[in-house]
Design an enzyme around this catalytic site. Structure first.
Site, mmCIF file in Angstrom:
data_model
loop_
_atom_site.group_PDB
_atom_site.id
_atom_site.type_symbol
_atom_site.label_atom_id
_atom_site.label_comp_id
_atom_site.label_asym_id
_atom_site.label_seq_id
_atom_site.Cartn_x
_atom_site.Cartn_y
_atom_site.Cartn_z
ATOM 1 N N THR A 9 0.835 -1.207 0.000
ATOM 2 C CA THR A 9 0.000 0.000 0.000
ATOM 3 C C THR A 9 0.871 1.259 0.000
ATOM 4 O OG1 THR A 9 -1.442 1.321 1.424
ATOM 5 C CG2 THR A 9 -0.182 -0.363 2.515
ATOM 6 N N ASP A 10 0.315 2.352 -0.510
ATOM 7 C CA ASP A 10 1.058 3.631 -0.476
ATOM 8 C C ASP A 10 1.246 4.121 0.961
ATOM 9 O OD1 ASP A 10 -1.586 4.393 0.037
ATOM 10 O OD2 ASP A 10 -1.618 6.015 -1.433
ATOM 11 N N GLU A 11 0.484 3.546 1.897
ATOM 12 C CA GLU A 11 0.603 4.016 3.284
ATOM 13 C C GLU A 11 1.967 3.698 3.888
ATOM 14 O OE1 GLU A 11 -2.625 4.012 5.850
ATOM 15 O OE2 GLU A 11 -4.132 3.817 4.290
ATOM 16 N N TYR A 31 -1.339 -0.309 10.894
ATOM 17 C CA TYR A 31 -1.659 -1.011 9.637
ATOM 18 C C TYR A 31 -0.512 -0.819 8.644
ATOM 19 C CZ TYR A 31 -3.520 -1.303 4.859
ATOM 20 O OH TYR A 31 -3.693 -1.564 3.516
ATOM 21 N N LYS A 86 2.053 -3.664 7.088
ATOM 22 C CA LYS A 86 2.154 -3.910 5.645
ATOM 23 C C LYS A 86 3.592 -3.740 5.171
ATOM 24 C CE LYS A 86 -0.595 -4.612 2.921
ATOM 25 N NZ LYS A 86 -1.145 -5.899 2.390
HETATM 26 N N1 LIG Z 1 -8.567 -0.938 -0.099
HETATM 27 C C1 LIG Z 1 -7.583 -0.141 -0.474
HETATM 28 O O1 LIG Z 1 -7.797 1.042 -0.733
HETATM 29 C C2 LIG Z 1 -6.177 -0.676 -0.590
HETATM 30 C C3 LIG Z 1 -5.187 0.173 -1.122
HETATM 31 C C4 LIG Z 1 -3.881 -0.328 -1.269
HETATM 32 C C5 LIG Z 1 -3.611 -1.623 -0.899
HETATM 33 N N2 LIG Z 1 -4.581 -2.409 -0.385
HETATM 34 C C6 LIG Z 1 -4.248 -3.796 -0.030
HETATM 35 O O2 LIG Z 1 -5.037 -4.637 -0.841
HETATM 36 C C7 LIG Z 1 -5.344 -5.851 -0.146
HETATM 37 C C8 LIG Z 1 -6.829 -6.119 -0.158
HETATM 38 O O3 LIG Z 1 -7.506 -5.029 0.448
HETATM 39 P P1 LIG Z 1 -9.098 -4.938 0.453
HETATM 40 O O4 LIG Z 1 -9.446 -3.516 0.521
HETATM 41 O O5 LIG Z 1 -9.651 -5.791 -0.607
HETATM 42 O O6 LIG Z 1 -9.412 -5.584 1.871
HETATM 43 P P2 LIG Z 1 -10.602 -6.522 2.374
HETATM 44 O O7 LIG Z 1 -10.614 -6.371 3.844
HETATM 45 O O8 LIG Z 1 -11.845 -6.254 1.603
HETATM 46 O O9 LIG Z 1 -10.098 -7.979 1.974
HETATM 47 C C9 LIG Z 1 -9.162 -8.681 2.734
HETATM 48 C C10 LIG Z 1 -9.496 -10.166 2.629
HETATM 49 O O10 LIG Z 1 -8.473 -10.890 3.315
HETATM 50 C C11 LIG Z 1 -9.098 -11.899 4.110
HETATM 51 N N3 LIG Z 1 -8.207 -12.208 5.241
HETATM 52 C C12 LIG Z 1 -7.901 -11.408 6.303
HETATM 53 N N4 LIG Z 1 -7.039 -12.039 7.132
HETATM 54 C C13 LIG Z 1 -6.780 -13.250 6.566
HETATM 55 C C14 LIG Z 1 -5.964 -14.343 6.926
HETATM 56 N N5 LIG Z 1 -5.234 -14.317 8.055
HETATM 57 N N6 LIG Z 1 -5.925 -15.424 6.117
HETATM 58 C C15 LIG Z 1 -6.672 -15.470 4.983
HETATM 59 N N7 LIG Z 1 -7.487 -14.469 4.591
HETATM 60 C C16 LIG Z 1 -7.533 -13.363 5.364
HETATM 61 C C17 LIG Z 1 -10.432 -11.304 4.547
HETATM 62 O O11 LIG Z 1 -11.351 -12.307 4.918
HETATM 63 C C18 LIG Z 1 -10.825 -10.545 3.285
HETATM 64 O O12 LIG Z 1 -11.564 -11.368 2.407
HETATM 65 C C19 LIG Z 1 -4.740 -5.691 1.245
HETATM 66 O O13 LIG Z 1 -3.510 -6.368 1.277
HETATM 67 C C20 LIG Z 1 -4.540 -4.195 1.388
HETATM 68 O O14 LIG Z 1 -3.471 -3.905 2.260
HETATM 69 C C21 LIG Z 1 -5.862 -1.973 -0.215
#
Ligand SMILES: NC(=O)c1ccc[n+]([C@@H]2O[C@H](COP(=O)([O-])OP(=O)(O)OC[C@H]3O[C@@H](n4cnc5c(N)ncnc54)[C@H](O)[C@@H]3O)[C@@H](O)[C@H]2O)c1
Length: 344
Positions: free
Chosen positions: A132-134, A156, A160
Site C-alpha cells: 500500500t502507499d501508506e 496497519y 504492511k
Molecule cells: N482498499 C484499499 O484502498 C487498498 C489500497 C492499497 C492496498 N490495499 C491492499 O489490498 C489488499 C486487499 O484489500 P481490500 O481492501 O480488498 O481488503 P478486504 O478487507 O476487503 O479484503 C481482505 C481479505 O483478506 C481476508 N483475510 C484477512 N485475514 C486473513 C488471513 N489471516 N488469512 C486469509 N485471509 C484473510 C479477509 O477475509 C478478506 O476477504 C490488502 O492487502 C490491502 O493492504 C488496499
C-alpha cells in the site's frame, strides 16, 4: 477481449473474498483465457462469500476457507499453482489503531508463511505481494516514488511494510519471484461499507449524514479498483522480480471535495455533512508517482468523476449485497469513528 501471453494460468488468490481480491478474480475470468483460480480466505468481517458466488463452476475455481498463517493450509492452497497474489490482510487504519495485534499476525506472519512455502516451489512463476502507499507515510508536497523514504505512521501501514520487506528479502535471499505493488486508495464495486466512499453512498441512500473527519482537508489519490486489477495482471506478466511498483490513480482530491462530489451525484446538499473528530495521527496527503508502471504500458481508464458515477450506480443496483453488511456495521462508522468533534 482475451489477453494473450501469460506467465501462468493457475492462480492462488489469497484474500479473494474481499474487495480488491474478488474484483481481481472477476478481471481474470473476464480477460484471461484458460485461467484457473483457487482462493484462500479466512472470511474475516470483510471477507464475503457473496463476492464469489458468480465464479462457482467457472474453470478451475476453488474456494478454501483458511488462514494464511496456517502452514498446512497454505501448503494445500499453494499446491500446483504458478502464481500467488496475496491480498489477504487486515486492512482498516482505524481498526489497527484500536487493536494492532491481528495486523502484525496476518500482515507479517501470514506473508512469512506464504513465502516459506514459495521457497519450496521452484516452478512458481510469480509471487505478487499487494502492499500500500501508506508504507511511505504522508507527503505534503511532491509525490512518492518507489525509492522514497518509508515512514509508515499507523500500525496497519507499519505491518504492511513489514510484510512487503520480508517478501523482498525472500527474493534476495532465496530467489522467490516476488513483485511488490503499492497502490493508492481503491474504490468501486464490492467495497465493504465501512470504507469512506461506500459508507457515504449508503448513508445518503438511507437519508442519513456523512461523517467527515476533521475539516476534511486530507488529500487522497483515488484508484478505481478495475484499474488496480489491470495493473496487477500486467505485473504478473511484465514486472521485474524484486521490484516495487506504485499504482496510483493520479486523482488527488481533498476528502471534503470527494464528499461534495458524492452529494452532487446523489442529489443531496451540504446539510448532509457532519464534521466529526479526526483520526489520531491522520495522514494528511498521499501522492504517488506511478511512472515506472506507466512505462510498462498501464494507464488508468477511470478518472474520479467517471469512477464515482460507476460506483454510485453499482451500490444503487446492489442493495441486496450491501444491506446485510451495513446492518452489522459498528455504528461508530456512521457517527464518526473517533467521536464527536472536539472529543478527546
Ligand atoms: N482498499 C484499499 O484502498 C487498498 C489500497 C492499497 C492496498 N490495499 C491492499 O489490498 C489488499 C486487499 O484489500 P481490500 O481492501 O480488498 O481488503 P478486504 O478487507 O476487503 O479484503 C481482505 C481479505 O483478506 C481476508 N483475510 C484477512 N485475514 C486473513 C488471513 N489471516 N488469512 C486469509 N485471509 C484473510 C479477509 O477475509 C478478506 O476477504 C490488502 O492487502 C490491502 O493492504 C488496499
Amino acid at each position: 477481449m482475451s489477453e494473450g501471453m501469460t506467465q501462468g494460468k493457475d492462480y492462488l488468490v489469497t484474500g479473494g473474498a474481499g474487495f480488491i481480491g474478488s474484483n481481481f478474480i472477476r478481471y481474470l475470468y473476464q480477460n484471461v483465457e484458460g485461467i484457473r483460480v483457487r482462493v484462500l480466505d479466512k472470511l474475516t468481517y470483510s471477507g464475503n462469500l457473496a463476492n464469489l458466488f458468480e465464479f462457482e463452476g467457472r474453470n478451475g475455481f476453488e474456494f478454501l476457507k483458511g488462514d494464511i498463517c496456517d502452514e498446512a493450509m497454505v501448503r494445500k492452497a499453494m499446491d500446483g499453482v504458478d502464481v500467488v497474489v496475496n491480498f489477504a490482510a487486515e486492512v482498516s487504519v482505524d481498526r489497527s489503531i484500536d487493536d494492532p495485534q491481528s495486523f502484525l499476525k496476518t500482515d507479517i506472519v501470514g506473508v512469512y508463511t506464504l513465502l516459506q512455502q514459495a521457497r519450496k516451489m521452484p516452478g512458481l512463476k510469480r509471487f505478487i505481494q499487494i502492499s500500500t502507499d501508506e508504507v511511505y507515510g504522508h507527503i505534503l508536497e511532491g509525490s512518492f516514488h518507489e525509492a522514497s523514504e518509508l515512514k509508515p505512521r499507523n500500525p496497519y501501514a507499519a505491518s504492511k511494510l513489514g510484510g512487503e520487506r520480508l517478501a523482498y528479502s525472500f527474493f534476495e535471499t532465496y530467489g522467490v519471484p516476488v513483485v511488490i505493488t503499492r497502490a493508492s486508495n481503491n474504490y468501486g464495486p464490492y467495497a465493504y461499507p465501512e470504507k469512506v466512499i461506500p459508507l457515504f453512498i449508503t448513508n445518503l441512500f438511507d437519508g442519513g449524514t456523512v461523517p467527515v473527519f476533521g475539516a476534511g482537508r486530507q488529500i487522497r489519490d483515488w484508484l478505481y479498483v478495475e484499474d488496480h486489477c489491470r495493473a496487477i495482471r500486467l505485473l504478473v506478466d511484465s514486472g521485474v522480480n524484486g521490484e516495487v511498483y506504485n499504482v496510483g490513480g493520479s486523482q488527488e482530491c481533498e476528502n471534503i471535495d470527494l464528499t461534495r462530489k458524492l452529494l452532487v451525484l446523489m442529489g443531496k446538499d451540504e446539510r448532509s455533512i457532519k464534521f466529526v473528530q479526526d483520526r489520531p495521527g491522520h495522514d494528511m496527503r498521499y501522492s504517488l508517482d506511478s511512472s515506472k508502471l506507466l512505462r510498462l504500458g498501464w494507464q488508468p481508464a477511470y478518472d474520479l468523476d467517471k469512477g464515482l458515477q460507476a460506483t454510485v450506480e453499482w451500490y444503487r443496483a446492489n442493495e441486496a449485497w450491501w444491506r446485510p453488511l451495513k446492518d452489522k456495521l459498528d455504528p461508530r462508522y456512521s457517527k464518526g469513528f473517533w467521536g464527536e468533534k472536539g472529543a478527546k
